[in-house]
Design a protein around this motif. Structure first.
Motif, PDB file in Angstrom:
ATOM      1  N   TYR A 933      -2.466  -0.788   5.647  1.00 53.12           N
ATOM      2  CA  TYR A 933      -1.800   0.493   5.426  1.00 53.12           C
ATOM      3  C   TYR A 933      -2.743   1.664   5.676  1.00 53.12           C
ATOM      4  O   TYR A 933      -2.324   2.717   6.172  1.00 53.12           O
ATOM      5  CB  TYR A 933      -1.207   0.539   4.012  1.00 53.12           C
ATOM      6  CG  TYR A 933       0.189  -0.040   3.951  1.00 53.12           C
ATOM      7  CD1 TYR A 933       1.294   0.787   3.841  1.00 53.12           C
ATOM      8  CD2 TYR A 933       0.405  -1.412   4.045  1.00 53.12           C
ATOM      9  CE1 TYR A 933       2.581   0.256   3.811  1.00 53.12           C
ATOM     10  CE2 TYR A 933       1.676  -1.953   4.009  1.00 53.12           C
ATOM     11  CZ  TYR A 933       2.766  -1.111   3.897  1.00 53.12           C
ATOM     12  OH  TYR A 933       4.032  -1.639   3.872  1.00 53.12           O
ATOM     13  N   PRO A 941      -0.863   1.158   0.193  1.00 51.53           N
ATOM     14  CA  PRO A 941       0.546   0.775   0.064  1.00 51.53           C
ATOM     15  C   PRO A 941       1.051   1.019  -1.348  1.00 51.53           C
ATOM     16  O   PRO A 941       0.303   0.955  -2.322  1.00 51.53           O
ATOM     17  CB  PRO A 941       0.538  -0.716   0.408  1.00 51.53           C
ATOM     18  CG  PRO A 941      -0.845  -1.171   0.068  1.00 51.53           C
ATOM     19  CD  PRO A 941      -1.743  -0.011   0.358  1.00 51.53           C
ATOM     20  N   GLU A 945       6.077  -1.744  -1.716  1.00 47.77           N
ATOM     21  CA  GLU A 945       5.703  -2.194  -0.379  1.00 47.77           C
ATOM     22  C   GLU A 945       4.854  -3.456  -0.450  1.00 47.77           C
ATOM     23  O   GLU A 945       5.028  -4.382   0.363  1.00 47.77           O
ATOM     24  CB  GLU A 945       4.945  -1.070   0.347  1.00 47.77           C
ATOM     25  CG  GLU A 945       5.831   0.120   0.691  1.00 47.77           C
ATOM     26  CD  GLU A 945       5.037   1.334   1.149  1.00 47.77           C
ATOM     27  OE1 GLU A 945       5.613   2.172   1.870  1.00 47.77           O
ATOM     28  OE2 GLU A 945       3.850   1.441   0.788  1.00 47.77           O
ATOM     29  N   LEU A 971       5.498  -2.726  10.942  1.00 50.04           N
ATOM     30  CA  LEU A 971       4.882  -1.436  10.629  1.00 50.04           C
ATOM     31  C   LEU A 971       4.842  -0.530  11.851  1.00 50.04           C
ATOM     32  O   LEU A 971       4.955   0.694  11.728  1.00 50.04           O
ATOM     33  CB  LEU A 971       3.480  -1.642  10.071  1.00 50.04           C
ATOM     34  CG  LEU A 971       3.380  -2.390   8.732  1.00 50.04           C
ATOM     35  CD1 LEU A 971       1.964  -2.331   8.190  1.00 50.04           C
ATOM     36  CD2 LEU A 971       4.356  -1.836   7.710  1.00 50.04           C
ATOM     37  N   THR A 974       8.107   1.500  11.990  1.00 51.65           N
ATOM     38  CA  THR A 974       8.516   2.404  10.921  1.00 51.65           C
ATOM     39  C   THR A 974       8.452   3.860  11.365  1.00 51.65           C
ATOM     40  O   THR A 974       7.671   4.237  12.238  1.00 51.65           O
ATOM     41  CB  THR A 974       7.620   2.220   9.684  1.00 51.65           C
ATOM     42  OG1 THR A 974       6.272   2.516  10.054  1.00 51.65           O
ATOM     43  CG2 THR A 974       7.726   0.812   9.132  1.00 51.65           C
TER      44      THR A 974
END
Length: 981
Positions: A933, A941, A945, A971, A974
């Protein structure tokens, strides 16, 4: 199945991440309602409201070309002039305004436009003119043509919010509307925004953490701005914006998509220019007249950077065998003028190709004045890496040889008397018949006020009796001239091309770069045949109506090669019967090095070549007098110069200055309907006393100076507006390429002018202007507007928040490379060949496909082929390279989601990212998730998540790499990865 797992995780994890940005993403996709929501325009704008009516119905008889009854309506002075006691326009007085009386009468004899003419005024147009006259017939210039006025920034009520003058302008308007600015964006979000805007890449986790941990947030932000502006990657990011403007591509398009040789050299030039913060006025001047300016040398290589700017003119489309070369020339010129005017002036000058502009004060004469400037220069591949070094050596050789000529002429009368001495051995004995024939088209011995027109310096101007010294005592006089002429200096046969240099495509196989001399343009005579008085072997390319892309059955006669079959001078003939009456110039290059060097004396016309002149003893003289003794001191001095010659060079696209000529004004743009010629000059509406019409040469240098004068109201305005647009998602003038009457007025005209003035005052520094914008509180605002702001200003025209913006395709691709660890940060060089998918078919398809990941290079280094554009970039709105595109389309189409789901590039980068995450076997799953992340979003995160990600990984107990690659793929898809809040 993989697809099922991806859909499932997208529904769970991806939807959560999307919610945070959904509303803002939708906002980013909505095109601005440019006209409906903008502040009200002035009640009357002559250019917008009245000029189009007059242009359509009146200018044919009362405009620039003709003024019946002495009335001219396209200028203020003409429209309000005294016409012998009557006036066409009397402000506020209909009955005294002859224009009104004539357009409103029902009498066919007095009616204007005359009854029966194709022009006729509609009732609403007549009524609009009535209202305009009653309002005082205001004639004021369109706002963009008014001088730039710098006003002091206003003083808003809230003195605490603003950080610089930009904020004062923005906040004052917000307060007038009863609104407040948004609060500052979260710090991590702000750094991500800044990084993508300035270098087109995400910040690293280490950079984000250091930024968040800094004790002084403002100082940390300023330092981040300075770091990013100084980054080499800044040049790569902002060069890509510029390449949209100049329709950069590396092939010519059309049927076979022939390559544009060495187009990547121009791309690298632009990157260096932005990276080094080249002053914008200098950048503009280099694009128009870089070959005529004082050279700007690369600090390490010594290459002349300035000359490369002119290459942008040749990045457009081109046809390889046009049936109508003149029509093809006009189409290419229209594209060049369109790109030039939109890029630098924000004007659509191309609209005036067939008639005066209907809305802006741009005439057809203005268009053809610019066309003459462009037609007075020609294409070349310039040896920019060695040009300056070798030109200085050529000057030294010229000085040394001047002394040699003097010594040679002193020695020549004392030479041993040959057994047989023809009358023509010595120039003093030349016969009267040696004068040029009556059919002479061009005399190389008297080239005109512009001098020799050549690419480089390899051709020498010789008078009768001059010689070219050889490179060694054993070949001391390779050429003794019995005529005034130009001759190729054989020492320049040593010039080579660098290994990666591409040659011109098509049938012209020889290299002319640095070894070519050309004639001025002339009209092919009725005889249709030209004859060249030459010595030695050579080649000629006839450029008809500036067309030079030769391939296929047409225009084969434009090329000719000949051998040195005879001693001395002889005639070479070429057939131009297909081009009688068309404009042509000739480019001559020498033959092979082992042959006798090329010399050119005359070009004549006629069905047959004229008789040979009788002064042809030059080669006899060489045979009997060579080698020359007594000049031994010359050779070591010459050799010392020759040892410094840089033989190998890369070449780049560039303009070559020609002999100037004025273009015809073509009625309705038809080449078969030429009117008078138009002097080469700048746009009449922007011209001032300093702007002169061209007399010698092309006029490009004068044009470059006119574009960058501080009195020009457009160049600085247009550029600062482009900078604002790229940072904020919309320009202060929303139509960034059109500041004319059909464009959108500025939302903050005083701010626009203030920025333009400061831009010029601060040395036209792009980085300084950008720094001011990104350090403002306006730029640092969050993306979530208040309900009141949405209600009062739904289009965010007052900048009460920062809009959410989707990343451009290049930034999306580069971000994936960065996160996956595949990004190759090396700069410059040959483009990476485009990756060809099975659907990319057609003529001109490259024989070899490039790698899926483009060798990991940034997107700016990926090859741009007009007929085979990269699908991933195209689906994310990379503009097709056909004309200037300062404002990209932002679409929201299913193909984008499909590309992110199914692209082999995306899946490959997701897998590489997963491999990178799994390198440390000691790392826990949660630690990997946190690292993931931070790499993707610059944050940790959230708990939900983590829960969803762990659930997904546990449901896929097979190969860990597959599960982590699927998660990485999600990811990438997104909104948080694809958008900038």
């Amino acid at each position: 199945m993989l697809r099922d797992r991806l859909i499932r995780i997208l529904l769970n994890l991806g939807s959560l991440l999307a919610l945070a940005c959904a509303a803002q993403a939708q906002e980013a996709m909505q095109p601005p309602a440019d006209h409906e929501q903008l502040p009200p325009a002035p009640e009357w704008d002559f250019g917008r409201d009245i000029r189009p009516i007059l242009a359509e119905n009146c200018f044919r008889c009362h405009g620039m070309d003709e003024q019946k009854s002495g009335l001219r309506l396209d200028t203020y002075a003409g429209a309000f002039a005294d016409l012998g006691g009557t006036f066409a326009l009397v402000p506020g007085d209909l009955e005294s305004s002859e224009l009104w009386l004539r357009i409103s009468t029902e009498d066919d004899f007095d009616q204007m436009p005359p009854a029966g003419e194709p022009e006729s005024l509609e009732a609403e147009e007549i009524d609009k003119i009535r209202q305009w006259i009653e309002a005082g017939a205001p004639w004021g210039n369109h706002w963009a043509f008014e001088p730039i006025r710098s006003t002091a920034p206003p003083v808003p009520k809230d003195q605490a919010w603003g950080r610089n003058e930009i904020d004062a302008f923005i906040l004052a308007d917000l307060e007038s509307a009863g609104l407040s600015p948004n609060q500052q964006a979260p710090r991590a979000q702000l750094l991500r925004r800044l990084s993508f805007d300035l270098i087109g890449l995400p910040p690293t986790p280490e950079q984000v953490k250091a930024f968040l941990e800094a004790e002084d947030p403002d100082r940390a932000y300023e330092e981040a701005v300075d770091r990013l502006l100084a980054s080499p990657q800044f040049g790569e990011r902002w060069a890509r914006h510029w390449l949209d403007l100049v329709r950069f591509a590396e092939t010519k398009g059309h049927e076979f998509d022939f390559p544009i040789p060495n187009a990547w050299v121009y791309r690298d030039y632009v990157i260096r220019a932005f990276q080094n913060d080249l002053p914008y006025d200098r950048l503009v001047q280099e694009h128009i007249a870089g070959d005529l300016l004082e050279p700007r040398r690369h600090p390490e290589t010594g290459a002349n950077e300035a000359v490369l700017g002119t290459g942008f003119f040749f990045l457009g489309e081109e046809v390889h065998s046009p049936v109508d070369p003149r029509g093809d020339e006009l189409s290419r010129t229209a594209n060049k003028i369109d790109v030039l005017s939109k890029t630098f002036l924000g004007l659509t000058v191309g609209c005036a190709r067939c008639h005066d502009h209907k809305f802006d004060p741009i005439t057809a004469g203005d268009y053809y004045a610019l066309a003459g400037v462009l037609h007075s220069s020609s294409y070349r591949q310039v040896r920019f890496e060695t040009q300056e070094q070798n030109s200085h050596l050529a000057e030294q050789l010229e000085e040394l040889r001047a002394q040699y000529q003097e010594d040679f002429q002193t020695w020549l009368p004392s030479a041993p008397e040959p057994a047989v001495e023809p009358d023509s051995v010595f120039p003093a004995q030349a016969s009267p018949e040696s004068h040029p024939p009556n059919s002479l088209i061009y005399d190389f011995g008297a080239p005109g006020p512009e001098g020799i027109l050549q690419d480089g310096f390899s051709f020498l101007s010789l008078q009768a009796g001059d010689c070219i010294p050889g490179s060694t005592p054993q070949a001391s006089v390779p050429f003794f001239s019995p005529l005034d002429c130009v001759a190729f200096d054989p020492i320049w046969h040593r010039l080579k091309l660098a290994a990666e240099t591409a040659k011109d495509p098509g049938d012209k196989s020889w290299v002319a770069s640095g070894r070519m001399v050309r004639t001025p343009s002339f009209t092919v005579p009725a005889s249709g045949r030209l004859h060249y008085l030459v010595r030695g072997a050579g080649r000629v390319l006839a450029v008809v109506d500036s067309h030079r892309m030769l391939s296929g059955p047409l225009h084969k006669s434009n090329l000719k090669t000949w051998k040195a079959e005879k001693p001395g001078f002889f005639w070479v003939s070429q057939n131009f019967e297909d081009y009688v009456g068309q404009r042509v110039f000739l480019e001559f290059s020498p033959g092979d090095p082992e042959e006798i060097s090329l010399a050119l004396a005359w070009i004549a016309e006629g069905k047959h070549a004229p008789p040979l002149p009788e002064v042809l003893g030059g080669d006899w003289t060489l045979e009997n007098l060579n080698p020359v003794s007594g000049l031994d001191s010359y050779w070591p001095k010459q050799q010392a110069i020759l040892d410094q010659i840089q033989e190998s060079s890369q070449t780049g696209l560039a303009l070559m200055e020609g002999a100037g000529f004025d273009e015809y004004l073509l009625l309705r743009g038809d080449p078969r309907s030429p009117a008078e010629t138009v002097p080469r000059s700048f746009l009449s509406a922007l011209r001032n006393a300093e702007d002169q019409t061209a007399t010698l040469g092309s006029g490009r240098l004068a044009l470059a100076q006119s574009l960058t004068r501080e009195s020009n109201p457009l160049t600085s305005r247009v550029m600062v507006n482009r900078l604002w647009h790229h940072l904020f998602g919309r320009g202060l003038v929303a139509t960034v390429d059109n500041f004319g009457a059909l464009g959108v007025p500025p939302t903050h005209p005083q701010l626009l002018d203030w920025l333009a003035v400061r831009f010029m005052q601060e040395g036209w520094s792009i980085k300084t202007a950008l720094r001011r914008m990104v350090t403002s509180s306006t730029y640092r605002q969050g993306h979530q507007p208040s309900q009141e702001a949405r209600s009062k200003d739904p289009e965010n025209l007052l900048w009460h928040h920062m809009p959410v913006r989707r990343l451009q395709g290049e930034a999306i691709r580069d971000a994936m490379l960065s996160v996956s660890g595949r990004l190759d940060s090396s700069m410059f060089g040959l483009s990476v060949p485009v990756h060809l998918t099975p659907s990319m078919q057609g003529r001109g398809r490259p024989g070899k496909s490039g790698p899926v990941d483009g060798d990991g290079r940034r997107s700016i280094y990926q090859e741009i082929r007009r007929n085979f554009l990269p699908p991933f970039m195209s689906v994310f709105d990379m503009p097709p390279p056909f004309s200037s595109m300062g404002k990209r389309t932002v679409s929201n189409v299913p193909a984008q989601s499909l590309a992110m789901m199914n692209s082999s590039f995306v899946t490959e980068q997701a897998r590489l990212w997963a491999q990178r995450l799994l390198l440390n076997p000691e790392e826990s799953t949660q630690e990997r998730l946190h690292r993931m992340y931070w790499q993707a979003f610059g944050r940790s995160p959230r708990e939900l998540e983590i829960t969803l990600a762990l659930e997904f990984l546990h449901q896929n107990p097979g190969e860990p790499l597959d599960a982590w690659a699927d998660l990485a793929h999600v990811l990438f898809n997104t909104k948080e990865f694809l958008f900038l809040p």
